[in-house]
Design an enzyme around this catalytic site. Structure first.
Site, PDB file in Angstrom:
ATOM      1  N   ASP A  75     -15.459   2.269   3.135  1.00 18.66           N
ATOM      2  CA  ASP A  75     -15.196   0.843   3.405  1.00 18.66           C
ATOM      3  C   ASP A  75     -16.423  -0.032   3.141  1.00 18.66           C
ATOM      4  O   ASP A  75     -16.357  -1.257   3.291  1.00 18.66           O
ATOM      5  CB  ASP A  75     -14.735   0.659   4.855  1.00 18.66           C
ATOM      6  CG  ASP A  75     -13.401   1.333   5.107  1.00 18.66           C
ATOM      7  OD1 ASP A  75     -12.653   1.558   4.136  1.00 18.66           O
ATOM      8  OD2 ASP A  75     -13.110   1.656   6.280  1.00 18.66           O
ATOM      9  N   ARG A 122     -12.932  -7.137   4.447  1.00 18.57           N
ATOM     10  CA  ARG A 122     -14.256  -6.683   3.974  1.00 18.57           C
ATOM     11  C   ARG A 122     -14.747  -7.530   2.795  1.00 18.57           C
ATOM     12  O   ARG A 122     -15.945  -7.764   2.650  1.00 18.57           O
ATOM     13  CB  ARG A 122     -14.226  -5.205   3.598  1.00 18.57           C
ATOM     14  CG  ARG A 122     -13.677  -4.314   4.707  1.00 18.57           C
ATOM     15  CD  ARG A 122     -14.595  -3.220   5.143  1.00 18.57           C
ATOM     16  NE  ARG A 122     -13.911  -2.416   6.156  1.00 18.57           N
ATOM     17  CZ  ARG A 122     -14.206  -2.417   7.460  1.00 18.57           C
ATOM     18  NH1 ARG A 122     -15.199  -3.138   7.932  1.00 18.57           N
ATOM     19  NH2 ARG A 122     -13.510  -1.680   8.309  1.00 18.57           N
ATOM     20  N   ARG A 157       0.822  -1.221   0.000  1.00 16.40           N
ATOM     21  CA  ARG A 157       0.000   0.000   0.000  1.00 16.40           C
ATOM     22  C   ARG A 157       0.855   1.270   0.000  1.00 16.40           C
ATOM     23  O   ARG A 157       1.948   1.292   0.561  1.00 16.40           O
ATOM     24  CB  ARG A 157      -0.969  -0.043   1.210  1.00 16.40           C
ATOM     25  CG  ARG A 157      -1.950  -1.197   1.037  1.00 16.40           C
ATOM     26  CD  ARG A 157      -2.878  -1.348   2.198  1.00 16.40           C
ATOM     27  NE  ARG A 157      -3.823  -0.250   2.309  1.00 16.40           N
ATOM     28  CZ  ARG A 157      -4.707  -0.149   3.299  1.00 16.40           C
ATOM     29  NH1 ARG A 157      -4.740  -1.085   4.263  1.00 16.40           N
ATOM     30  NH2 ARG A 157      -5.545   0.860   3.335  1.00 16.40           N
ATOM     31  N   SER A 207      -8.628  11.585   2.289  1.00 18.90           N
ATOM     32  CA  SER A 207      -8.128  10.537   3.173  1.00 18.90           C
ATOM     33  C   SER A 207      -8.023  11.025   4.603  1.00 18.90           C
ATOM     34  O   SER A 207      -7.225  11.914   4.919  1.00 18.90           O
ATOM     35  CB  SER A 207      -6.745  10.061   2.712  1.00 18.90           C
ATOM     36  OG  SER A 207      -6.168   9.253   3.720  1.00 18.90           O
TER      37      SER A 207
END
Ligand code: S3P
Ligand code: PEP
Length: 446
Positions: free
Chosen positions: A326, A399, A129, A174
């Protein structure tokens, strides 16, 4: 990871109605911040309802390595004896943030403001990431960062001896980048200013105030401007963590999809910067009620009543993305059962989550016979009957695993996930809880 309590390979099968009341684990964003602010405060911070998921346990371990005393007294009940702003000490070992982007990025902010050397890493997902989004603005404090090729972990940081305040306009929506800058600014003299064009979750701002910092938030033509006065004395303050709305999304989705269901999720955080999914679901025709609305520990909280509903496809505007970032994988699953087409717009940020969630969500749907396409940064789902029967690759992403398992509760054939272990990062006890609501083994080892 996969050392959690959930069986790695799992499948879910069409279930009878889900009924009953439940509480979901504590909010992940607030839990990370409670531990970090506790470590920066003078005195002992008492936390209740802390999420004891893998991600937050990584933050607890990091705070210990940085000199704070972090103690677990009982389920969700923790104490942090802090070191004061600027008082964190050099860690004698590598800080391993596991699967958690929030832990890694917020910690970069904390480390930038302390005159210490530290090395940070994470699991295979986190090591992919992007970290330049925090290390670039944080370098203006005077801190030095060294990252692997492409701004990936592991990274090393030498924090600033005399940190400079920051003045930064976020190029992406963000809350992690915003929070990293604000945390670094705490250690610098003068005012740190961060501007965000799109409004992202404000738990850091709320907690700064709660611990006694001077913060102002002003809406300007350029966006929302947050200013924090540096080098405050943060004073320990009790934190009561509400239920996580991002976790509540899964039992809510299951109740909306399985005929005859009615579920009450108690004590869920309803901060308006987190409730985009509820807005979208209402537009889709979902039966959702809020009962017992109240304010707890400075955050709005309520009980959400979700009942089986016939859903219709909608167009989800890009501006809503930060308030439900999310929740897109599970929304895509809901859209698969809806009548008509759902278009979710402006999902570029999904590409840099625990997995490339845009591609992986589309693959989840396709594997289960749902038609969908990606156009630019939009995901388009054709709703209707859902065949199911697929094996879903979860790419170390909690998720995706939970979304796929919710799909299998209502699809024609069972849905299997290749790895349910990562569910423990945010929702320990997920399968047991849904099985209790379903009154049987709806989610089971295959
Ligand atoms: O600040 C936070 O606690 C979070 C912010 C969001 O990430 P971004 O800041 O990358 O959008 C979200 O996806 C993550 O789960 C938690
Ligand atoms: C994106 C998420 O978390 P993080 O960025 O903290 O890994 C998430 O929980 O969905």
């Amino acid at each position: 990871m996969t050392q959690g309590t959930q069986t790695p390979l799992r499948s879910s099968r069409p279930a009878g109605p889900l009924t009953g009341r439940l509480a979901v684990p504590g909010d992940k964003s607030i839990s990370h911040r409670a531990l970090m602010f506790g470590a920066l405060a003078v005195g002992e911070t008492a936390i209740t309802g802390l999420l004891e998921g893998e991600d937050v346990l990584r933050t607890a371990a990091a705070m210990r390595l940085l000199g704070a005393e972090v103690t677990r007294l009982g389920p969700g009940e923790w104490r942090v004896a802090g070191r004061g702003v600027g008082g964190l000490t050099e860690p004698v070992d590598v800080l391993d943030m596991g699967n958690s982007g929030t832990a890694a990025r917020l910690l970069c902010g904390l480390l930038a403001g302390h005159p210490i050397f530290a090395v940070m890493t994470g699991d295979a997902s986190l090591r992919k990431r992007p970290m330049l989004r925090v290390t670039v603005p944080l370098a203006a404090t005077g801190a030095e960062f060294w990252t692997r090729e492409g701004g990936r972990l592991p990274l090393a940081v030498r924090g600033a001896v005399d940190p400079m305040p920051l003045d930064y306009t976020l190029p992406v929506a963000s809350a992690q980048v915003k929070s990293a800058c604000l945390l670094a600014g705490l250690c610098a003299p003068g005012v740190t200013r961060v501007v965000e064009r799109e409004h992202t979750r404000d738990h850091t701002e709320n907690m700064l105030r709660h611990f006694g910092a001077e913060v102002s938030v002003t809406d300007t033509d350029a966006g929302r401007e947050i200013r924090v006065v540096g080098q405050p004395e943060l004073v320990a303050a009790p934190v009561r963590v509400p239920g996580d709305p991002s976790s509540a999304a899964f039992p809510i989705a299951a109740a909306l999809l399985v005929p005859g269901s009615r579920v009450v999720v108690e004590g869920v955080g309803l901060n308006p910067l987190r409730t985009g999914l509820l807005t979208t679901l209402r537009e889709m025709g979902a039966s959702l009620e809020i009962e017992n609305a109240r304010v707890e520990g400075g955050e709005p909280v309520g009980d959400i009543v979700a009942s089986f509903s016939a859903l219709r496809g909608v167009d989800v505007p890009p501006g809503r993305a930060p308030s439900m970032i999310d929740e897109y994988p599970v929304l895509a699953v809901l859209a698969a059962f809806a009548t008509g087409t759902t278009r979710m717009r402006g999902l570029a940020e999904l590409r840099v989550k625990e997995s490339d969630r845009l591609a992986a969500t589309a693959a989840l749907l396709t594997a289960n016979g749902v038609r969908c396409t990606i156009e630019g940064d939009d995901l388009i789902v054709e709703g209707g009957a859902v065949p199911g029967g697929g094996l879903v690759e979860t790419h170390m992403d909690h998720r995706l695993a939970m979304s796929a398992l919710v799909m299998g509760l209502a699809s024609a054939a069972p849905v299997t996930v290749d790895d349910a272990g990562f569910i423990d990062t945010s929702f320990p006890g997920f399968a047991a809880l849904l099985n209790r609501l379903a009154g049987g083994e709806a989610i089971s080892p295959p």
